[in-house]
Design a protein around this motif. Structure first.
Motif, PDB file in Angstrom:
ATOM      1  N   LYS A  49       0.846  -1.192   0.000  1.00 58.85           N
ATOM      2  CA  LYS A  49       0.000   0.000   0.000  1.00 58.85           C
ATOM      3  C   LYS A  49       0.880   1.240   0.000  1.00 58.85           C
ATOM      4  O   LYS A  49       1.946   1.260   0.601  1.00 58.85           O
ATOM      5  N   CYS A  50       0.390   2.258  -0.643  1.00 62.69           N
ATOM      6  CA  CYS A  50       1.105   3.523  -0.717  1.00 62.69           C
ATOM      7  C   CYS A  50       0.734   4.370   0.503  1.00 62.69           C
ATOM      8  O   CYS A  50      -0.398   4.825   0.618  1.00 62.69           O
ATOM      9  N   ASP A  53      -0.383  10.452   3.091  1.00 65.04           N
ATOM     10  CA  ASP A  53      -1.561  11.055   3.692  1.00 65.04           C
ATOM     11  C   ASP A  53      -1.521  12.557   3.471  1.00 65.04           C
ATOM     12  O   ASP A  53      -0.462  13.174   3.615  1.00 65.04           O
ATOM     13  N   TYR A  54      -2.637  13.142   3.121  1.00 63.57           N
ATOM     14  CA  TYR A  54      -2.671  14.579   2.845  1.00 63.57           C
ATOM     15  C   TYR A  54      -2.478  15.403   4.114  1.00 63.57           C
ATOM     16  O   TYR A  54      -2.170  16.590   4.042  1.00 63.57           O
ATOM     17  N   TYR A  81       2.387   4.607  -9.489  1.00 66.99           N
ATOM     18  CA  TYR A  81       1.143   4.593  -8.715  1.00 66.99           C
ATOM     19  C   TYR A  81       1.229   5.579  -7.546  1.00 66.99           C
ATOM     20  O   TYR A  81       0.318   6.375  -7.313  1.00 66.99           O
ATOM     21  N   CYS A  82       2.334   5.515  -6.802  1.00 66.90           N
ATOM     22  CA  CYS A  82       2.481   6.401  -5.643  1.00 66.90           C
ATOM     23  C   CYS A  82       2.608   7.860  -6.069  1.00 66.90           C
ATOM     24  O   CYS A  82       2.171   8.748  -5.338  1.00 66.90           O
ATOM     25  N   ARG A  84       0.956   9.245  -8.457  1.00 60.95           N
ATOM     26  CA  ARG A  84      -0.423   9.704  -8.641  1.00 60.95           C
ATOM     27  C   ARG A  84      -1.115   9.930  -7.301  1.00 60.95           C
ATOM     28  O   ARG A  84      -1.865  10.895  -7.128  1.00 60.95           O
ATOM     29  N   VAL A  85      -0.837   9.053  -6.328  1.00 62.37           N
ATOM     30  CA  VAL A  85      -1.410   9.222  -4.996  1.00 62.37           C
ATOM     31  C   VAL A  85      -0.860  10.492  -4.344  1.00 62.37           C
ATOM     32  O   VAL A  85      -1.605  11.232  -3.685  1.00 62.37           O
ATOM     33  N   VAL A  88      -2.658  13.556  -5.739  1.00 68.61           N
ATOM     34  CA  VAL A  88      -3.986  13.758  -5.143  1.00 68.61           C
ATOM     35  C   VAL A  88      -3.848  14.274  -3.713  1.00 68.61           C
ATOM     36  O   VAL A  88      -4.600  15.170  -3.293  1.00 68.61           O
ATOM     37  N   ALA A  89      -2.883  13.747  -2.958  1.00 66.86           N
ATOM     38  CA  ALA A  89      -2.688  14.188  -1.578  1.00 66.86           C
ATOM     39  C   ALA A  89      -2.280  15.659  -1.517  1.00 66.86           C
ATOM     40  O   ALA A  89      -2.760  16.408  -0.655  1.00 66.86           O
TER      41      ALA A  89
END
Length: 104
Positions: A49-50, A53-54, A81-82, A84-85, A88-89
């Protein structure tokens, strides 16, 4: 001069020869270890899992430039993938006013 060049070519020391310059070298030349070496792992993946956290402002501040842009995957050490996460964060943190949109 021509005699010296022919000697260099006989030894394979010219450009494009084995071990030569210009990035075309043979065994032991530039790029000889292309595709080898240690494998780079994503520094954000833990147990598949990436972990981004925002609300983790310290970590997110390390991933953006002083102008407010995101650092590249190569510089941040993230997989696609990370990355892109992370994007978003950062957007969420900016919207919630945890991070500035521009500048520090």
């Amino acid at each position: 001069m021509a005699e010296m060049q022919s000697k260099m070519q006989d030894r394979g020391a010219g450009p494009g020869g084995p071990g030569g310059g210009m990035g075309m070298g043979g065994p032991g030349g530039p790029g000889a270890d292309a595709g080898k070496g240690r494998r780079r792992h994503c520094r954000f993946l833990k147990d598949g899992k990436c972990n981004v956290d925002y609300k983790d402002i310290r970590m997110l501040m390390k991933l953006i430039t002083p102008q407010g842009k995101l650092y590249s995957r190569k510089r941040s050490g993230a997989c696609a993938y990370c990355q892109r996460v992370i994007k978003v964060a950062v957007k969420r943190a900016r919207f919630m006013a945890f991070l500035p949109f521009v500048g520090r």
